[in-house]
Motif scaffolding. Structure first.
Motif, PDB file in Angstrom:
ATOM      1  N   LEU A 128     -10.494 -11.879  52.210  1.00  0.00           N
ATOM      2  CA  LEU A 128     -10.390 -12.830  51.379  1.00  0.00           C
ATOM      3  C   LEU A 128      -9.555 -14.000  51.690  1.00  0.00           C
ATOM      4  O   LEU A 128     -10.090 -15.224  51.283  1.00  0.00           O
ATOM      5  CB  LEU A 128      -9.533 -12.148  49.887  1.00  0.00           C
ATOM      6  N   ASP A 159     -10.463 -18.567  44.280  1.00  0.00           N
ATOM      7  CA  ASP A 159     -11.219 -17.771  43.145  1.00  0.00           C
ATOM      8  C   ASP A 159     -12.230 -18.678  42.446  1.00  0.00           C
ATOM      9  O   ASP A 159     -13.358 -18.122  42.143  1.00  0.00           O
ATOM     10  CB  ASP A 159     -10.113 -17.383  42.263  1.00  0.00           C
ATOM     11  N   GLY A 163     -14.958 -16.690  43.809  1.00  0.00           N
ATOM     12  CA  GLY A 163     -15.115 -15.497  42.828  1.00  0.00           C
ATOM     13  C   GLY A 163     -16.283 -15.072  42.267  1.00  0.00           C
ATOM     14  O   GLY A 163     -16.627 -13.997  41.945  1.00  0.00           O
ATOM     15  N   PRO A 164     -17.118 -16.101  41.730  1.00  0.00           N
ATOM     16  CA  PRO A 164     -18.383 -15.565  41.018  1.00  0.00           C
ATOM     17  C   PRO A 164     -19.273 -14.959  42.047  1.00  0.00           C
ATOM     18  O   PRO A 164     -19.988 -14.075  41.605  1.00  0.00           O
ATOM     19  CB  PRO A 164     -18.943 -16.955  40.675  1.00  0.00           C
ATOM     20  N   SER A 167     -17.866 -11.307  42.467  1.00  0.00           N
ATOM     21  CA  SER A 167     -17.879 -10.688  41.178  1.00  0.00           C
ATOM     22  C   SER A 167     -19.368 -10.128  40.984  1.00  0.00           C
ATOM     23  O   SER A 167     -19.574  -8.958  40.834  1.00  0.00           O
ATOM     24  CB  SER A 167     -17.476 -11.384  40.150  1.00  0.00           C
TER      25      SER A 167
ATOM     26  N   GLY B 163     -16.406 -14.536  36.450  1.00  0.00           N
ATOM     27  CA  GLY B 163     -16.176 -14.181  37.998  1.00  0.00           C
ATOM     28  C   GLY B 163     -15.120 -14.384  38.506  1.00  0.00           C
ATOM     29  O   GLY B 163     -14.552 -13.419  39.111  1.00  0.00           O
ATOM     30  N   PRO B 164     -14.546 -15.545  38.681  1.00  0.00           N
ATOM     31  CA  PRO B 164     -13.346 -15.935  39.165  1.00  0.00           C
ATOM     32  C   PRO B 164     -12.196 -14.983  38.649  1.00  0.00           C
ATOM     33  O   PRO B 164     -11.355 -14.458  39.282  1.00  0.00           O
ATOM     34  CB  PRO B 164     -12.889 -17.287  38.954  1.00  0.00           C
ATOM     35  N   MET B 166     -12.462 -11.938  37.264  1.00  0.00           N
ATOM     36  CA  MET B 166     -12.549 -10.669  37.909  1.00  0.00           C
ATOM     37  C   MET B 166     -12.443 -10.348  39.327  1.00  0.00           C
ATOM     38  O   MET B 166     -11.625  -9.514  39.497  1.00  0.00           O
ATOM     39  CB  MET B 166     -14.072 -10.037  37.478  1.00  0.00           C
ATOM     40  N   SER B 167     -12.638 -11.306  39.884  1.00  0.00           N
ATOM     41  CA  SER B 167     -12.722 -11.286  41.384  1.00  0.00           C
ATOM     42  C   SER B 167     -10.922 -11.367  41.666  1.00  0.00           C
ATOM     43  O   SER B 167     -10.273 -10.589  42.376  1.00  0.00           O
ATOM     44  CB  SER B 167     -13.379 -12.384  41.980  1.00  0.00           C
ATOM     45  N   HIS B 168     -10.349 -12.347  40.886  1.00  0.00           N
ATOM     46  CA  HIS B 168      -8.943 -12.349  41.170  1.00  0.00           C
ATOM     47  C   HIS B 168      -7.871 -11.188  40.826  1.00  0.00           C
ATOM     48  O   HIS B 168      -7.042 -10.742  41.415  1.00  0.00           O
ATOM     49  CB  HIS B 168      -8.294 -13.929  40.365  1.00  0.00           C
ATOM     50  N   LEU B 170      -9.543  -7.855  40.201  1.00  0.00           N
ATOM     51  CA  LEU B 170      -9.934  -6.654  40.504  1.00  0.00           C
ATOM     52  C   LEU B 170      -9.795  -6.374  41.910  1.00  0.00           C
ATOM     53  O   LEU B 170      -9.905  -5.398  42.564  1.00  0.00           O
ATOM     54  CB  LEU B 170     -11.307  -6.475  39.993  1.00  0.00           C
ATOM     55  N   ILE B 171     -10.144  -7.505  42.729  1.00  0.00           N
ATOM     56  CA  ILE B 171     -10.231  -7.594  44.190  1.00  0.00           C
ATOM     57  C   ILE B 171      -9.089  -8.206  44.698  1.00  0.00           C
ATOM     58  O   ILE B 171      -9.066  -9.029  45.664  1.00  0.00           O
ATOM     59  CB  ILE B 171     -11.354  -7.937  44.734  1.00  0.00           C
ATOM     60  N   THR B 172      -7.973  -7.683  44.580  1.00  0.00           N
ATOM     61  CA  THR B 172      -6.585  -8.095  44.998  1.00  0.00           C
ATOM     62  C   THR B 172      -5.704  -7.194  45.497  1.00  0.00           C
ATOM     63  O   THR B 172      -5.654  -6.117  44.929  1.00  0.00           O
ATOM     64  CB  THR B 172      -5.948  -9.229  44.078  1.00  0.00           C
TER      65      THR B 172
END
Lengths: 202, 202
Positions: A128, A159, A163-164, A167, B163-164, B166-168, B170-172
Motif C-alpha cells: 500500500l 485511498d 482505493g476503488p 476494492s 471503494g476508498p 472499503m479499501s481504507h 478493510l485493507i489496512t
C-alpha cells in the motif's frame, strides 16, 4: 528484523535468494498462506530448509520478503508530463497487477492479514505504501505544473485514487485469473475521468 | 439455495432464527470463519444442532444468512434532499460499519472469501450490492434534481464512492476495534469533497 537484512556477498547467493522468493510466490499461489510450508518452498527452489532458514528465519519473514520483491517489480513510476497520462498509467498498472498470479497473491495475503497483524503490517508497508506515495508524487507534480489546484489533504489521495481499484479487484466474487489484464485496464480507464474531476482537472 | 427460504410460520421460529444469527455473528467475531462450528453456534443460541440444521443446512448458508441480516441492519437510505447530505450520510455509515464488531465480521469474511468462492459470491450479494445500489440511487436523485450532470457510466459509481472507504478500512494494518466510529466518520468527511467533485458537484 535483522534476519531480513541482505547478506548478498556473492552472485550465487543473490540468484539463490531470487529462486527462493520465486518459489515462495509459486507455492503461495498454489496453496495459499495457510498451506505454505518452508519445506515446500525449499524443495521447489532445490535447496535445503537449513539454507532457507539461514536467510529467512520464519515463514512470515519469507512471505513478506517475497511480497516486497513482487511489489518492487510492479511499481513503475513513469512521468508522462500530464496528470491524465500519469494517472492512466498508475490506474492501469494497479488494476493489471491485481489480476493473474499477483492478484491471487494479494488476495491470499489480504485474507491472511485479516487475522495476522504482522502480515497486515507488511502488506501495508510493501503493497500500500508504494502505491500511496506514487499517487502523491503524481498529484504533486500536476499541482507544481499548475494543472490542478494544490491539494491540502494529501493523506487521503492514496485511498481516493487506488482505493476503488483495490476494492473492485480484491473484494469481489470474481477470481483474479478470470480477469485478463486488458479487461482490468479498460475498467481503470472508466474510472479515470472521475478521478481527474475529483482532483480538480478535466 | 432452497434451504435459505424463510420458514417462519410462528413468531417463536423468527425469534429463534434471530438468536441463531446473532450467535453466528458472535462466534464469527471470536473465532473467525475457520474456527466457527455449527455446534458452537447452536450451543451459544441454546438450541440443538439438529434444530440449527433444520433451518440452515451448512455452515456456509448459516454465515451467509447472518451476514445478510447484519447488512440489512446497516443499510439505511436517508433522503436528505442534497447530494452532499446524502453522500455524507452514506460515507459515514459505511466507514462506521467497518469498525467494531461489524468491521471484524467483514474482515473475517473478506479473508475467507479469498479462497472460498461461494462466500465471495455471498459477500458481493449481501454487502456490496446494497452499497452499490444506494450510491446509484443517491446519484440518480441528484441528477434528476439537476444538481449534477447525468452520469452515463453508473456501473462504476459504487466502486468510486464506496471503494476508498472499503479499501481504507478493510485493507489496512489497523484492527477494526482500534478505530472508533467517530474517527471513521471524520475520515469519511475528508473524502466527501473529492467525491462530490468527481460527480461534477462542488
Amino acid at each position: 528484523m535483522p534476519e531480513a537484512a541482505p547478506r548478498r556477498g556473492r552472485p550465487r547467493d543473490a540468484a539463490r535468494d531470487r529462486a527462493l522468493l520465486e518459489a515462495t510466490l509459486a507455492v503461495l499461489a498454489e496453496s495459499g498462506y495457510g498451506g505454505l510450508t518452508t519445506a515446500a518452498v525449499a524443495a521447489r527452489a532445490g535447496v535445503s530448509t537449513a539454507t532457507l532458514y539461514r536467510r529467512w528465519s520464519s515463514k512470515e519473514t519469507l512471505v513478506i520478503a517475497a511480497a516486497a520483491a513482487r511489489a518492487e517489480d510492479l511499481v513503475k513510476r513513469p512521468d508522462t508530463g500530464t496528470l491524465e497520462g500519469d494517472l492512466r498509467a498508475l490506474l492501469r498498472d494497479k488494476a493489471a497487477s491485481l489480476t493473474g498470479e499477483s492478484g491471487r497473491l494479494m488476495r491470499a495475503l489480504v485474507g491472511e492479514a485479516a487475522h495476522n497483524d504482522a502480515l497486515a503490517e507488511a502488506l501495508a508497508t510493501t503493497f500500500l505504501a508504494p502505491v500511496r506515495s506514487r499517487v502523491e508524487e503524481v498529484v504533486a507534480r500536476a499541482a507544481a505544473r499548475g494543472d490542478i489546484p494544490p491539494v491540502d489533504d494529501t493523506g487521503i489521495l492514496g485511498d481516493l485514487v487506488a482505493g476503488p481499484v483495490m476494492s473492485h479487484f480484491l473484494i469481489t466474487p470474481q477470481a483474479p485469473d478470470e480477469v485478463d489484464p486488458e479487461t482490468a485496464m479498460a475498467w481503470a480507464d472508466r474510472l479515470l475521468p472521475f478521478v481527474l474531476r475529483a482532483l480538480g482537472s478535466g
